[in-house]
Design an enzyme around this catalytic site. Structure first.
Site, PDB file in Angstrom:
ATOM      1  N   LYS A   1     -10.364  41.585 -36.125  1.00 30.75           N
ATOM      2  CA  LYS A   1      -9.183  41.137 -35.377  1.00 30.75           C
ATOM      3  C   LYS A   1      -9.354  39.710 -34.861  1.00 30.75           C
ATOM      4  CE  LYS A   1      -9.500  44.450 -32.296  1.00 30.75           C
ATOM      5  NZ  LYS A   1     -10.764  45.066 -32.779  1.00 30.75           N
TER       6      LYS A   1
ATOM      7  N   ARG B   1      -4.673  48.915 -26.109  1.00 26.98           N
ATOM      8  CA  ARG B   1      -5.709  49.838 -26.573  1.00 26.98           C
ATOM      9  C   ARG B   1      -5.419  51.262 -26.139  1.00 26.98           C
ATOM     10  NH1 ARG B   1      -9.955  45.668 -27.117  1.00 26.98           N
ATOM     11  NH2 ARG B   1     -11.843  46.549 -28.003  1.00 26.98           N
TER      12      ARG B   1
ATOM     13  N   ARG C   1     -23.080  39.073 -28.443  1.00 23.97           N
ATOM     14  CA  ARG C   1     -22.517  39.725 -27.257  1.00 23.97           C
ATOM     15  C   ARG C   1     -23.428  40.861 -26.800  1.00 23.97           C
ATOM     16  NH1 ARG C   1     -16.429  41.024 -28.992  1.00 23.97           N
ATOM     17  NH2 ARG C   1     -16.934  42.896 -27.809  1.00 23.97           N
TER      18      ARG C   1
ATOM     19  N   ARG D   1     -18.409  52.472 -28.249  1.00 23.27           N
ATOM     20  CA  ARG D   1     -17.099  51.797 -28.315  1.00 23.27           C
ATOM     21  C   ARG D   1     -16.266  52.367 -29.460  1.00 23.27           C
ATOM     22  NH1 ARG D   1     -19.350  46.200 -28.959  1.00 23.27           N
ATOM     23  NH2 ARG D   1     -17.235  45.587 -29.507  1.00 23.27           N
TER      24      ARG D   1
HETATM   25  P1  ADP Z   1     -13.042  42.382 -33.933  1.00 15.30           P
HETATM   26  O1  ADP Z   1     -12.419  41.239 -33.176  1.00 15.30           O
HETATM   27  O2  ADP Z   1     -12.025  43.264 -34.576  1.00 15.30           O
HETATM   28  O3  ADP Z   1     -14.036  43.150 -33.118  1.00 15.30           O
HETATM   29  P2  ADP Z   1     -14.453  40.268 -35.440  1.00 15.30           P
HETATM   30  O4  ADP Z   1     -13.370  39.411 -35.955  1.00 15.30           O
HETATM   31  O5  ADP Z   1     -15.245  39.793 -34.291  1.00 15.30           O
HETATM   32  O6  ADP Z   1     -13.858  41.751 -35.138  1.00 15.30           O
HETATM   33  O7  ADP Z   1     -15.424  40.610 -36.659  1.00 15.30           O
HETATM   34  C1  ADP Z   1     -16.560  41.433 -36.492  1.00 15.30           C
HETATM   35  C2  ADP Z   1     -17.705  40.907 -37.362  1.00 15.30           C
HETATM   36  O8  ADP Z   1     -17.398  41.133 -38.742  1.00 15.30           O
HETATM   37  C3  ADP Z   1     -17.969  39.419 -37.239  1.00 15.30           C
HETATM   38  O9  ADP Z   1     -19.357  39.195 -37.360  1.00 15.30           O
HETATM   39  C4  ADP Z   1     -17.209  38.794 -38.424  1.00 15.30           C
HETATM   40  O10 ADP Z   1     -17.819  37.597 -38.870  1.00 15.30           O
HETATM   41  C5  ADP Z   1     -17.324  39.895 -39.460  1.00 15.30           C
HETATM   42  N1  ADP Z   1     -16.140  39.992 -40.332  1.00 15.30           N
HETATM   43  C6  ADP Z   1     -14.840  39.873 -39.975  1.00 15.30           C
HETATM   44  N2  ADP Z   1     -14.014  40.071 -41.042  1.00 15.30           N
HETATM   45  C7  ADP Z   1     -14.832  40.329 -42.090  1.00 15.30           C
HETATM   46  C8  ADP Z   1     -14.596  40.619 -43.478  1.00 15.30           C
HETATM   47  N3  ADP Z   1     -13.346  40.699 -43.981  1.00 15.30           N
HETATM   48  N4  ADP Z   1     -15.670  40.836 -44.263  1.00 15.30           N
HETATM   49  C9  ADP Z   1     -16.941  40.771 -43.769  1.00 15.30           C
HETATM   50  N5  ADP Z   1     -17.227  40.506 -42.478  1.00 15.30           N
HETATM   51  C10 ADP Z   1     -16.191  40.288 -41.640  1.00 15.30           C
HETATM   52  P1  ADP Z   2     -13.984  44.489 -29.903  1.00 14.78           P
HETATM   53  O1  ADP Z   2     -12.595  44.419 -30.428  1.00 14.78           O
HETATM   54  O2  ADP Z   2     -14.987  43.811 -30.732  1.00 14.78           O
HETATM   55  O3  ADP Z   2     -14.347  45.905 -29.542  1.00 14.78           O
HETATM   56  P2  ADP Z   2     -13.184  43.148 -27.407  1.00 14.78           P
HETATM   57  O4  ADP Z   2     -13.718  41.807 -27.144  1.00 14.78           O
HETATM   58  O5  ADP Z   2     -11.769  43.316 -27.783  1.00 14.78           O
HETATM   59  O6  ADP Z   2     -14.146  43.790 -28.487  1.00 14.78           O
HETATM   60  O7  ADP Z   2     -13.440  44.079 -26.135  1.00 14.78           O
HETATM   61  C1  ADP Z   2     -14.679  44.114 -25.469  1.00 14.78           C
HETATM   62  C2  ADP Z   2     -14.580  45.046 -24.274  1.00 14.78           C
HETATM   63  O8  ADP Z   2     -13.613  44.537 -23.330  1.00 14.78           O
HETATM   64  C3  ADP Z   2     -14.119  46.471 -24.568  1.00 14.78           C
HETATM   65  O9  ADP Z   2     -15.182  47.305 -24.981  1.00 14.78           O
HETATM   66  C4  ADP Z   2     -13.552  46.874 -23.200  1.00 14.78           C
HETATM   67  O10 ADP Z   2     -14.582  47.193 -22.288  1.00 14.78           O
HETATM   68  C5  ADP Z   2     -12.888  45.589 -22.724  1.00 14.78           C
HETATM   69  N1  ADP Z   2     -11.481  45.503 -23.176  1.00 14.78           N
HETATM   70  C6  ADP Z   2     -10.960  44.575 -24.021  1.00 14.78           C
HETATM   71  N2  ADP Z   2      -9.645  44.799 -24.218  1.00 14.78           N
HETATM   72  C7  ADP Z   2      -9.329  45.906 -23.498  1.00 14.78           C
HETATM   73  C8  ADP Z   2      -8.134  46.657 -23.318  1.00 14.78           C
HETATM   74  N3  ADP Z   2      -6.987  46.308 -23.934  1.00 14.78           N
HETATM   75  N4  ADP Z   2      -8.190  47.748 -22.504  1.00 14.78           N
HETATM   76  C9  ADP Z   2      -9.323  48.101 -21.880  1.00 14.78           C
HETATM   77  N5  ADP Z   2     -10.482  47.450 -22.018  1.00 14.78           N
HETATM   78  C10 ADP Z   2     -10.503  46.357 -22.824  1.00 14.78           C
END
Ligand code: ADP
Ligand code: ADP
Ligand code: ZN
Length: 226
Positions: A15, A90, A162, A173
């Site tokens: 995302k 979420r 992170r 998560r």
């Molecule tokens: P989210 O915001 O949904 O948690 P991220 O955009 O941070 O996800 O991506 C999670 C990890 O996966 C990052 O290390 C990113 O570089 C990698 N990643 C994202 N999209 C792809 C893809 N299409 N193929 C392989 N790795 C990816």
């Molecule tokens: P990812 O998509 O990689 O799981 P985020 O950066 O979106 O990570 O979220 C990290 C953390 O921030 C979540 O595990 C949660 O604790 C908090 N968080 C983020 N967005 C929300 C949301 N919409 N509602 C509740 N908690 C959230």
């Protein structure tokens, strides 16, 4: 009428990666709830401190806290041309609150892009994720490494991992996602504006698929905006 888009998907689905590119290639502003919490924490605010306790455990921050933060963010002028929501909503309660707030401004969610990625891929993506402290670019030590270890290709900034991206917290998560966020897929499916995208494909493939899905809602430019 502004165009607002939600990126829905599990932690690690891509995302943040996609939202960053989409915001550079369209007029939409990237709003990521997790990034806002991490920024608040860096600034040492009360909000940041409160969120940290939940984030460290891989739990969701309480609805009223997240909703308040997001509604305040989207009231700012740079969100007037439309928003890409990343990591929000979420829960069903967050989705309902967003809708009613947008409705008051005569606005809606144009599209929800759901990134589908199998579980076993997600854990490696999360555990291998590295983020640039300076520009927010995301890398992955397994799938998408930076050319020089620990250094951002785009800006030369330092990469960090992170603290909630440990295997143990990541697994929790994912459990939280399945229980509390997955129901939103059906929720938006019923509203008829959900697009499913294969998030296992290459990053640029996914971007193209998203731009295609958003085609009728957007004016895009091939060049990144300044
Ligand atoms: P989210 O915001 O949904 O948690 P991220 O955009 O941070 O996800 O991506 C999670 C990890 O996966 C990052 O290390 C990113 O570089 C990698 N990643 C994202 N999209 C792809 C893809 N299409 N193929 C392989 N790795 C990816
Ligand atoms: P990812 O998509 O990689 O799981 P985020 O950066 O979106 O990570 O979220 C990290 C953390 O921030 C979540 O595990 C949660 O604790 C908090 N968080 C983020 N967005 C929300 C949301 N919409 N509602 C509740 N908690 C959230
Ligand atoms: Zn960078």
């Amino acid at each position: 009428m502004t165009t607002n888009v939600i990126l829905l998907g599990p932690p690690g689905a891509g995302k943040g990666t996609q939202a960053k590119t989409l915001s550079e290639r369209t007029s939409l502003t990237h709003v990521a709830s997790g990034d806002l919490f991490r920024a608040a924490l860096r600034e040492g605010t009360e909000l940041g401190m409160l969120a940290k306790a939940y984030m460290d455990r891989g739990e969701l921050v309480p609805n009223e806290v997240v909703i308040g933060m997001i509604l305040e963010r989207i009231a700012q002028p740079d969100c007037a041309s439309g928003v890409i929501f990343d990591g929000f909503p979420r829960t069903r309660e967050q989705a309902v609150a967003l809708e009613s707030s947008l409705a008051k401004q005569n606005s809606t969610i144009a599209a929800v892009l759901y990134l589908r990625v199998p579980n076993e891929v997600l854990l490696r993506r999360i555990a291998g994720r590295q983020t640039c402290k300076t520009c927010g670019a995301t890398y992955n030590i397994y799938y998408f490494p930076s050319h020089r270890p620990g250094i951002c290709d785009a800006c030369g900034g330092r990469l960090y991992q992170r603290s909630d991206d440990s295997m143990e917290t990541a697994q929790h998560r994912l459990d939280v996602y399945f229980e509390q966020t997955m129901p939103l897929i059906e929720y938006y499916q019923r509203q008829g504006n959900l697009f499913e995208i294969d998030g296992q494909q290459e990053i640029s493939w996914v971007t193209d698929a998203m731009l295609k899905a958003l085609g009728k809602y957007l004016v895009t430019s091939a060049q990144p905006k300044e």
